[in-house]
Design an enzyme around this catalytic site. Structure first.
Site, PDB file in Angstrom:
ATOM      1  N   ILE A 235       0.900  -1.081   0.051  1.00 23.33           N
ATOM      2  CA  ILE A 235      -0.134   0.057  -0.083  1.00 23.33           C
ATOM      3  C   ILE A 235       0.738   1.295  -0.049  1.00 23.33           C
ATOM      4  CG2 ILE A 235      -1.662   1.278   1.149  1.00 23.33           C
ATOM      5  CD1 ILE A 235      -2.465  -1.597   2.641  1.00 23.33           C
TER       6      ILE A 235
ATOM      7  N   THR B  55       1.648   5.976  -9.130  1.00 21.26           N
ATOM      8  CA  THR B  55       2.401   7.087  -9.805  1.00 21.26           C
ATOM      9  C   THR B  55       3.114   6.355 -10.680  1.00 21.26           C
ATOM     10  OG1 THR B  55       2.788   8.155  -7.404  1.00 21.26           O
ATOM     11  CG2 THR B  55       4.435   8.643  -9.014  1.00 21.26           C
TER      12      THR B  55
ATOM     13  N   GLU C  47      -2.961  -2.006 -12.052  1.00 19.55           N
ATOM     14  CA  GLU C  47      -2.618  -1.952 -10.942  1.00 19.55           C
ATOM     15  C   GLU C  47      -3.100  -3.234  -9.918  1.00 19.55           C
ATOM     16  OE1 GLU C  47      -3.954   1.671  -8.815  1.00 19.55           O
ATOM     17  OE2 GLU C  47      -2.508   1.147  -7.103  1.00 19.55           O
TER      18      GLU C  47
HETATM   19  N1  LIG Z   1       9.150   7.950  -5.399  1.00 18.67           N
HETATM   20  C1  LIG Z   1       8.295   8.651  -4.613  1.00 18.67           C
HETATM   21  N2  LIG Z   1       8.850   9.194  -3.590  1.00 18.67           N
HETATM   22  C2  LIG Z   1       8.174   9.993  -2.632  1.00 18.67           C
HETATM   23  N3  LIG Z   1       6.780   9.751  -2.673  1.00 18.67           N
HETATM   24  C3  LIG Z   1       6.104   9.278  -3.459  1.00 18.67           C
HETATM   25  C4  LIG Z   1       6.883   8.525  -4.402  1.00 18.67           C
HETATM   26  N4  LIG Z   1       6.296   7.858  -5.288  1.00 18.67           N
HETATM   27  C5  LIG Z   1       4.911   8.161  -4.839  1.00 18.67           C
HETATM   28  N5  LIG Z   1       4.755   9.019  -3.969  1.00 18.67           N
HETATM   29  C6  LIG Z   1       3.695   9.420  -3.204  1.00 18.67           C
HETATM   30  O1  LIG Z   1       3.251   8.618  -2.282  1.00 18.67           O
HETATM   31  C7  LIG Z   1       1.942   8.345  -2.120  1.00 18.67           C
HETATM   32  C8  LIG Z   1       1.431   6.929  -2.542  1.00 18.67           C
HETATM   33  O2  LIG Z   1       1.950   6.869  -3.863  1.00 18.67           O
HETATM   34  P1  LIG Z   1       0.832   5.994  -4.892  1.00 18.67           P
HETATM   35  O3  LIG Z   1       1.362   6.049  -6.351  1.00 18.67           O
HETATM   36  O4  LIG Z   1      -0.529   6.573  -4.566  1.00 18.67           O
HETATM   37  O5  LIG Z   1       0.943   4.506  -4.237  1.00 18.67           O
HETATM   38  P2  LIG Z   1       0.009   3.265  -4.397  1.00 18.67           P
HETATM   39  O6  LIG Z   1      -0.800   3.326  -5.792  1.00 18.67           O
HETATM   40  O7  LIG Z   1       0.918   2.370  -4.548  1.00 18.67           O
HETATM   41  O8  LIG Z   1      -0.697   3.138  -3.281  1.00 18.67           O
HETATM   42  C9  LIG Z   1       1.268   9.666  -3.013  1.00 18.67           C
HETATM   43  O9  LIG Z   1       1.238  10.700  -2.003  1.00 18.67           O
HETATM   44  C10 LIG Z   1       2.366   9.751  -3.949  1.00 18.67           C
HETATM   45  O10 LIG Z   1       2.630  11.140  -4.301  1.00 18.67           O
HETATM   46  O1  LIG Z   2      -7.514  -6.729  -2.039  1.00 15.62           O
HETATM   47  C1  LIG Z   2      -7.161  -5.837  -1.502  1.00 15.62           C
HETATM   48  C2  LIG Z   2      -6.800  -4.842  -2.115  1.00 15.62           C
HETATM   49  C3  LIG Z   2      -6.629  -3.552  -1.676  1.00 15.62           C
HETATM   50  N1  LIG Z   2      -6.997  -3.159  -0.707  1.00 15.62           N
HETATM   51  C4  LIG Z   2      -6.896  -2.009   0.236  1.00 15.62           C
HETATM   52  C5  LIG Z   2      -5.355  -1.639   0.863  1.00 15.62           C
HETATM   53  C6  LIG Z   2      -5.591  -0.103   0.258  1.00 15.62           C
HETATM   54  O2  LIG Z   2      -5.974   0.492   1.548  1.00 15.62           O
HETATM   55  C7  LIG Z   2      -6.279  -0.012  -0.816  1.00 15.62           C
HETATM   56  C8  LIG Z   2      -5.431   0.145  -2.130  1.00 15.62           C
HETATM   57  O3  LIG Z   2      -4.834   0.883  -1.974  1.00 15.62           O
HETATM   58  P1  LIG Z   2      -3.349   1.093  -2.610  1.00 15.62           P
HETATM   59  O4  LIG Z   2      -2.686   2.283  -2.300  1.00 15.62           O
HETATM   60  O5  LIG Z   2      -3.576   0.991  -4.074  1.00 15.62           O
HETATM   61  O6  LIG Z   2      -2.358  -0.161  -2.170  1.00 15.62           O
HETATM   62  O7  LIG Z   2      -7.282  -1.092  -0.654  1.00 15.62           O
HETATM   63  C9  LIG Z   2      -7.513  -4.235   0.229  1.00 15.62           C
HETATM   64  O8  LIG Z   2      -8.029  -4.281   1.582  1.00 15.62           O
HETATM   65  N2  LIG Z   2      -7.583  -5.623  -0.366  1.00 15.62           N
END
Ligand SMILES: Nc1ncnc2c1ncn2[C@@H]1O[C@H](COP(=O)(O)OP(=O)(O)O)[C@@H](O)[C@H]1O
Ligand SMILES: O=c1ccn([C@H]2C[C@H](O)[C@@H](COP(=O)(O)O)O2)c(=O)[nH]1
Length: 269
Positions: A67, A73, A141
């Site tokens: 997570i 990103t 994703e």
């Molecule tokens: N390389 C990085 N360094 C710092 N912050 C980042 C980086 N990549 C993403 N973020 C920030 O971290 C948070 C989570 O990133 P995100 O892409 O939404 O992760 P995920 O989709 O895996 O949950 C967002 O606020 C994003 O802007």
């Molecule tokens: O099978 C699943 C997949 C995701 N989740 C939860 C975990 C996080 O709270 C969000 C997904 O967020 P990301 O930032 O894209 O990881 O959904 C879950 O509980 N079960």
């Protein structure tokens, strides 16, 4: 600056070849990255062999990671490439199904609502895998596999999912994967430390996730490592490209660019 990237090959769980194997094989082959044709249920006619064999029409890549590891990103970066279609997690659905928020409910009371969320996650991820393709390369994703092998498993192992709920979800998952072909050509694993994710999670500040402690991210991390690195838990459905993802954004974008060719060549692995 050298960037460490590991490419781990894996035996494919599903053969990409599409030969006539009877109705069961047809149903499996027609799903996901295959061109969809009228099914028996819809058309009432059996497809003729010639001209009806499903044609593989896109490369499917799943971006996996903890997570807040940076999956969205990463997908945003690749979405600027015209030959790549990106599918983010259907999280808006998990936060609002007919006015209910199963994601929030799960974090409030996992024992009661874990199965509710994960049943819906399984459905919506399957829908993502099987949706019509719009470009030669699709980056998605996560996957139906991580929903089961990581999140359901985590709930169960931590004692937050009753055995009967786990059994029912497992039956559903086993049926789906036995009867529907879910083609995956490459898994891109954004490998982070749980601490990095915790920092990014706090920075992102999603309302439902405010209750997530570091220990939760540590458990998810261990499950990912067991699955994709140590390979001691569940089958890995595709080769794995490991990208270390603790770095700052600029360095991450640089790594994505360095790996572009490997990612786009996923169908050749
Ligand atoms: N390389 C990085 N360094 C710092 N912050 C980042 C980086 N990549 C993403 N973020 C920030 O971290 C948070 C989570 O990133 P995100 O892409 O939404 O992760 P995920 O989709 O895996 O949950 C967002 O606020 C994003 O802007
Ligand atoms: O099978 C699943 C997949 C995701 N989740 C939860 C975990 C996080 O709270 C969000 C997904 O967020 P990301 O930032 O894209 O990881 O959904 C879950 O509980 N079960």
């Amino acid at each position: 600056m050298s960037v460490c990237v590991t490419l781990v090959s894996a035996r494919r769980a599903v053969a990409p070849a599409c030969l006539w194997t009877g109705w069961s094989g047809w149903r499996k082959a027609c799903a996901g990255g295959f061109r969809l044709v009228p099914s028996r249920a819809r058309s009432g006619t059996r497809p003729r062999a010639a001209g009806h064999l499903p044609v593989r029409c896109c490369v499917q890549i799943c971006v996996e990671g903890n997570i807040a590891s940076g999956k969205t990103t990463c997908l945003e970066y690749f979405s600027k490439t015209s030959s790549i279609e990106v599918l983010t997690e259907p999280i808006s659905k998990w936060r609002d199904v007919r006015g209910h928020n199963p994601l929030a409910l799960m974090y409030q009371d996992p024992l009661r609502w874990g199965i509710t969320l994960q049943t819906y996650v399984q459905l919506t991820m399957l829908d993502r895998h099987l949706s019509a393709v719009a470009a030669p390369v699709r980056m998605m994703e996560r996957s139906i596999f991580s929903a089961k092998y990581i999140f359901v498993e985590n709930l169960f192992r931590s004692g937050k999912m009753p055995e009967v709920d786990y059994a029912v979800l497992s039956e559903w998952f086993d049926w789906i994967t036995a009867n529907i072909c879910i083609p995956v050509d490459l898994i891109v694993y954004l490998q982070t430390s749980p601490q990095t994710c915790h920092e990014r999670l706090k920075q992102r500040c999603r309302e439902e996730e405010k209750v997530i402690p570091l220990e939760y991210l540590e458990s998810i991390h261990q499950l990912y490592e067991e699955w994709l690195i140590r390979r001691t838990s569940w089958p890995v459905p595709a080769p794995v490209l490991v990208i270390p993802a603790d770095h700052n954004l600029q360095r991450m974008l640089h790594q994505y660019e360095e790996n572009r060719a490997k990612i786009l060549a996923a169908s050749c692995l």
